[in-house]
Scaffold this active site. Structure first.
Site, PDB file in Angstrom:
ATOM      1  N   LEU A 237       0.817  -1.205   0.000  1.00 23.08           N
ATOM      2  CA  LEU A 237       0.000   0.000   0.000  1.00 23.08           C
ATOM      3  C   LEU A 237       0.857   1.264   0.000  1.00 23.08           C
ATOM      4  O   LEU A 237       0.491   2.272  -0.606  1.00 23.08           O
ATOM      5  CB  LEU A 237      -0.935  -0.004   1.219  1.00 23.08           C
ATOM      6  CG  LEU A 237      -2.077  -1.021   1.154  1.00 23.08           C
ATOM      7  CD1 LEU A 237      -2.855  -1.026   2.460  1.00 23.08           C
ATOM      8  CD2 LEU A 237      -3.014  -0.712  -0.007  1.00 23.08           C
ATOM      9  N   ARG A 241       0.451   4.230  -2.629  1.00 29.63           N
ATOM     10  CA  ARG A 241       0.169   5.622  -2.248  1.00 29.63           C
ATOM     11  C   ARG A 241       1.133   6.579  -2.942  1.00 29.63           C
ATOM     12  O   ARG A 241       0.733   7.669  -3.360  1.00 29.63           O
ATOM     13  CB  ARG A 241       0.231   5.756  -0.724  1.00 29.63           C
ATOM     14  CG  ARG A 241      -0.963   5.099  -0.049  1.00 29.63           C
ATOM     15  CD  ARG A 241      -0.762   4.868   1.430  1.00 29.63           C
ATOM     16  NE  ARG A 241      -1.902   4.109   1.951  1.00 29.63           N
ATOM     17  CZ  ARG A 241      -1.894   3.420   3.081  1.00 29.63           C
ATOM     18  NH1 ARG A 241      -0.790   3.385   3.823  1.00 29.63           N
ATOM     19  NH2 ARG A 241      -2.968   2.769   3.477  1.00 29.63           N
ATOM     20  N   PHE A 360      -9.302   5.189  -2.597  1.00 29.92           N
ATOM     21  CA  PHE A 360      -8.508   3.972  -2.798  1.00 29.92           C
ATOM     22  C   PHE A 360      -7.162   4.066  -2.086  1.00 29.92           C
ATOM     23  O   PHE A 360      -6.599   5.136  -1.929  1.00 29.92           O
ATOM     24  CB  PHE A 360      -8.291   3.718  -4.284  1.00 29.92           C
ATOM     25  CG  PHE A 360      -9.545   3.314  -5.028  1.00 29.92           C
ATOM     26  CD1 PHE A 360     -10.695   2.949  -4.341  1.00 29.92           C
ATOM     27  CD2 PHE A 360      -9.581   3.301  -6.406  1.00 29.92           C
ATOM     28  CE1 PHE A 360     -11.850   2.581  -5.013  1.00 29.92           C
ATOM     29  CE2 PHE A 360     -10.733   2.934  -7.102  1.00 29.92           C
ATOM     30  CZ  PHE A 360     -11.870   2.574  -6.399  1.00 29.92           C
ATOM     31  N   GLU A 361      -6.651   2.914  -1.662  1.00 31.47           N
ATOM     32  CA  GLU A 361      -5.366   2.775  -0.962  1.00 31.47           C
ATOM     33  C   GLU A 361      -5.351   3.523   0.366  1.00 31.47           C
ATOM     34  O   GLU A 361      -4.321   3.974   0.834  1.00 31.47           O
ATOM     35  CB  GLU A 361      -4.190   3.254  -1.831  1.00 31.47           C
ATOM     36  CG  GLU A 361      -4.247   2.880  -3.292  1.00 31.47           C
ATOM     37  CD  GLU A 361      -4.355   1.386  -3.544  1.00 31.47           C
ATOM     38  OE1 GLU A 361      -4.264   0.609  -2.587  1.00 31.47           O
ATOM     39  OE2 GLU A 361      -4.531   0.991  -4.705  1.00 31.47           O
ATOM     40  N   GLY A 362      -6.532   3.659   0.977  1.00 34.73           N
ATOM     41  CA  GLY A 362      -6.642   4.317   2.268  1.00 34.73           C
ATOM     42  C   GLY A 362      -7.198   5.725   2.129  1.00 34.73           C
ATOM     43  O   GLY A 362      -6.559   6.580   1.516  1.00 34.73           O
TER      44      GLY A 362
END
Length: 378
Positions: A237, A241, A360-362
């Protein structure tokens, strides 16, 4: 850090931009005319990338990759994002997959390198995706010499193409993210695996549900060692990011260029838009947004290349980049008026595309308060 990019990185950016202009921009124009992009359309660009030595950007040369640094990867992603039809550089394999044993490499890793197989990373669940350590319910229980996997996933990308899934599962309910989460390799056609409904998303994406019911797996399904899955997933992740930050830069930079070009050509109330203070302010604010985000993004990449912990920086890049590009696209669309809102303009596509970057991705809220703020206040 010296924020001046090296001559090698500048040359790489120039090469990628030329490839994009030659092979992908004509496809963008085709897309904006409402035509479908086929595999045959994409083939020349893929061949050109291979011929240029840009296949498997992060992979070591021993695997046939380009072995680019993180800074160079960010540079490539930035240039690639300038086009609505990005160039595929192949060989995108998570770093932890390189640590598979020989049997696993033969079945999964090498076919990925040869572009013969594709995978989907399955982490998010109906219970939530922002807190994978605490919210994951999918579990794998040891029964004799087998693992039995049960659970469900949702909003998983690339399921339609995937030959196998990398599944995040709890193997110790008490330890969870502290040694109780494991990654499993699960074949698409394994008994007990069911692909659920397709979920269309904004930004022309489609995700899927996945269900696992008493899926029996042997030890060769385990990625690395039991209990190391959370760290591996978080590492994946962090890279994703940084990639979001790089993509945000590419889109926003092109938006600024479009704003400048339009302002210098469009006449309103007897004057060029470029002469109006409000337009000037919008363009300058957007340029500053891009410049500040570029410094943060390349600094994080520079630190990662030196083996430093960049989890906080990656979170910072994620929320700065994803929020920045939303502001810039919005300003660009406003400046172009109705022409920017029409789907024969890339601005209309980006307006929805970039919104998902904040999720997305946090989600950006999690990056701001759970990653960056917690690091500052601990």
């Amino acid at each position: 850090m010296d924020f001046e990019l090296s001559q090698e990185t500048k040359a790489l950016k120039d090469l990628v931009r030329k490839l994009i202009e030659k092979h992908q921009m004509p496809l963008e124009r085709k897309l904006l005319q409402g035509e479908a992009i086929t595999a045959e359309d994409l083939a020349p660009g893929r061949k050109a990338a291979k011929d240029a030595g840009l296949w498997g950007l992060s992979l070591p040369k021993e695997y046939g990759g380009a072995d680019l640094s993180t800074v160079d990867n960010v540079a490539v992603a930035e240039e690639n994002a300038r086009c609505l039809v990005p160039l595929a550089f192949g060989g995108r394999v998570p770093a932890f997959v390189r640590r598979l044993n020989d049997r696993q490499k033969e079945k999964y890793f090498h076919p990925l390198l040869r572009d013969e197989k594709s995978y989907a990373f399955a982490q998010t669940e109906p219970s939530g995706g922002s807190d994978p350590g605490g919210q994951i319910r999918t579990n794998a229980v040891r029964k004799g010499d087998r693992w039995v996997l049960n659970g469900s996933k949702i909003f998983i990308s690339n399921v339609a193409r995937a030959d196998f899934f990398i599944v995040v599962a709890v193997t110790d309910l008490e330890k969870r993210q502290h040694g109780g989460i494991t990654l499993f390799l699960v074949d698409r056609d394994a008994p007990g695996v069911r692909i659920g409904r397709a979920i269309p998303m904004i930004g022309a994406r489609t995700t899927h549900e996945l269900f696992f019911e008493d899926v029996e797996l042997d030890d060769d399904a385990v990625v690395g060692r039991q209990g190391t899955g959370f760290a591996s997933a978080q590492g994946l992740l962090s890279g994703a990011r940084l990639n979001i930050g790089a993509r945000a830069l590419g889109v926003a930079e092109r938006c600024v260029e479009m704003m400048i070009e339009h302002a210098k050509a469009r006449v309103a109330f007897g004057e060029l838009l470029a002469s109006k203070q409000a337009v000037q302010a919008s363009i300058v604010d957007s340029w500053v947004d891009v410049h500040q985000t570029r410094l943060v993004t390349y600094h994080a990449a520079w630190k990662q290349d030196r083996g430093l912990d960049t989890r906080v920086e990656a979170g910072l890049v994620k929320f700065l980049g994803s929020e920045m590009v939303g502001r810039v696209v919005d300003r660009a669309l406003q400046l172009h008026g109705a022409a920017g809102a029409a789907f024969d303009s890339p601005l209309a596509h980006w307006y929805t595309d970039v919104r998902t970057m904040r999720i997305f991705e946090g989600p950006t809220d999690v990056q701001r308060y759970q990653v960056v703020a917690r690091s500052l206040l601990k």
